[in-house]
Write a protein that holds these residues in place. Sequence first.
Motif, PDB file in Angstrom:
ATOM      1  N   LEU A   1      -7.967  -4.440   0.026  1.00 23.71           N
ATOM      2  CA  LEU A   1      -6.975  -4.657   1.082  1.00 23.71           C
ATOM      3  C   LEU A   1      -7.047  -6.056   1.667  1.00 23.71           C
ATOM      4  CD1 LEU A   1      -6.831  -1.510   3.391  1.00 23.71           C
ATOM      5  CD2 LEU A   1      -5.043  -2.406   1.905  1.00 23.71           C
ATOM      6  N   ARG A   2      -5.861  -6.659   1.842  1.00 20.83           N
ATOM      7  CA  ARG A   2      -5.728  -7.910   2.606  1.00 20.83           C
ATOM      8  C   ARG A   2      -4.610  -7.662   3.603  1.00 20.83           C
ATOM      9  NH1 ARG A   2      -7.511 -12.610  -0.463  1.00 20.83           N
ATOM     10  NH2 ARG A   2      -9.454 -11.869  -1.367  1.00 20.83           N
ATOM     11  N   GLY A   3      -4.981  -7.409   4.844  1.00 21.51           N
ATOM     12  CA  GLY A   3      -3.966  -7.007   5.822  1.00 21.51           C
ATOM     13  C   GLY A   3      -3.380  -5.685   5.371  1.00 21.51           C
ATOM     14  N   ASP A   4      -2.059  -5.626   5.249  1.00 21.46           N
ATOM     15  CA  ASP A   4      -1.470  -4.364   4.809  1.00 21.46           C
ATOM     16  C   ASP A   4      -1.012  -4.421   3.346  1.00 21.46           C
ATOM     17  OD1 ASP A   4       0.607  -6.045   5.184  1.00 21.46           O
ATOM     18  OD2 ASP A   4       1.693  -4.821   6.639  1.00 21.46           O
ATOM     19  N   GLU A   5      -1.645  -5.301   2.582  1.00 22.65           N
ATOM     20  CA  GLU A   5      -1.340  -5.367   1.140  1.00 22.65           C
ATOM     21  C   GLU A   5      -2.623  -5.268   0.314  1.00 22.65           C
ATOM     22  OE1 GLU A   5       2.465  -7.988   0.066  1.00 22.65           O
ATOM     23  OE2 GLU A   5       0.853  -9.152   0.962  1.00 22.65           O
ATOM     24  N   PHE A   6      -2.446  -4.887  -0.960  1.00 21.30           N
ATOM     25  CA  PHE A   6      -3.545  -5.004  -1.915  1.00 21.30           C
ATOM     26  C   PHE A   6      -3.498  -6.398  -2.538  1.00 21.30           C
ATOM     27  CE2 PHE A   6      -2.764  -0.307  -2.350  1.00 21.30           C
ATOM     28  CZ  PHE A   6      -4.005   0.124  -1.913  1.00 21.30           C
ATOM     29  N   VAL A   7      -4.669  -6.921  -2.858  1.00 16.79           N
ATOM     30  CA  VAL A   7      -4.754  -8.245  -3.474  1.00 16.79           C
ATOM     31  C   VAL A   7      -4.565  -8.157  -5.006  1.00 16.79           C
ATOM     32  CG1 VAL A   7      -7.298  -8.159  -3.573  1.00 16.79           C
ATOM     33  CG2 VAL A   7      -6.172 -10.375  -3.414  1.00 16.79           C
TER      34      VAL A   7
ATOM     35  N   VAL B   1       0.828  -1.218   0.000  1.00 18.79           N
ATOM     36  CA  VAL B   1       0.000   0.000   0.000  1.00 18.79           C
ATOM     37  C   VAL B   1       0.861   1.266   0.000  1.00 18.79           C
ATOM     38  CG1 VAL B   1      -1.971  -1.068   1.163  1.00 18.79           C
ATOM     39  CG2 VAL B   1      -0.191   0.030   2.527  1.00 18.79           C
ATOM     40  N   GLU B   2       2.146   1.103   0.112  1.00 20.47           N
ATOM     41  CA  GLU B   2       3.045   2.248   0.162  1.00 20.47           C
ATOM     42  C   GLU B   2       2.881   3.127  -1.089  1.00 20.47           C
ATOM     43  OE1 GLU B   2       7.682   2.321   0.676  1.00 20.47           O
ATOM     44  OE2 GLU B   2       6.760   0.851   2.038  1.00 20.47           O
ATOM     45  N   GLY B   3       2.777   4.440  -0.873  1.00 22.27           N
ATOM     46  CA  GLY B   3       2.678   5.352  -2.015  1.00 22.27           C
ATOM     47  C   GLY B   3       1.250   5.734  -2.369  1.00 22.27           C
ATOM     48  N   TYR B   4       0.262   5.098  -1.737  1.00 21.72           N
ATOM     49  CA  TYR B   4      -1.137   5.448  -1.991  1.00 21.72           C
ATOM     50  C   TYR B   4      -1.719   6.117  -0.745  1.00 21.72           C
ATOM     51  CZ  TYR B   4      -0.719   1.821  -5.657  1.00 21.72           C
ATOM     52  OH  TYR B   4      -0.330   1.051  -6.729  1.00 21.72           O
TER      53      TYR B   4
END
Length: 169
Positions: free
Chosen positions: A134-140, A123-126
């Motif tokens: 979102l899935r936890g701290d990531e995009f799927v 998700v860094e940068g957004y």
Amino acid sequence: MNKKTAIVYSFHTQKSKKVSEKVIDAWGKTGIEAVNAEELSKDVLEKYDNFILSAPTWFDGELPNYWDEFVPDLEEMDLKGKKFAIFGLGDQKGYPENFCDAIGILAEIIEECGGNVVGYTSVEGYTFESSRALRGDEFVGLPIDQENQARMTAGRIKNWLEQLKKEFK
Ligand SMILES: Cc1cc2nc3c(=O)[nH]c(=O)nc-3n(C[C@H](O)[C@H](O)[C@H](O)COP(=O)(O)O)c2cc1C
């Protein structure tokens, strides 16, 4: 056996089509076949092992019509053994509460049908408030924001495809 890869996007969109063509160029034209999402059928899906799907978010957090229309067919399929990577256009400033929701919606449907979703990204940068992607701290999948971050698109695609070339094996 060589795995067959398809990229599925609507040939009638403006921005998604342009970004999909960038993905094809970056992947290398000979290794990927373009399929029109508006003419998708079960038979076509059966032909490939790996998929890159384009799912822009519309209508405040929904799939575009052409995906919605195919979902009932998709839900009847057994997608076991197939891998799916999803990117989607969205607008984090205009729709911060539903940023790229369509990526998450499609991922959930594919997983319910036994398909394997790959291509998670950071998700860094957004900057946004909430997202079904979102899935936890990531995009799927990979959010692409042509409205606010168009200059980052080429780099994001390049990194993602390098990741997919490993994950699709
Ligand atoms: C009516 C409308 C609703 C939208 N809703 C969302 C949304 O809920 N979430 C989001 O991230 N982007 C949303 N967007 C932004 C689009 O996803 C973005 O403009 C995208 O580039 C459209 O791609 P396309 O022209 O290839 O379909 C919306 C745009 C419009 C015009």
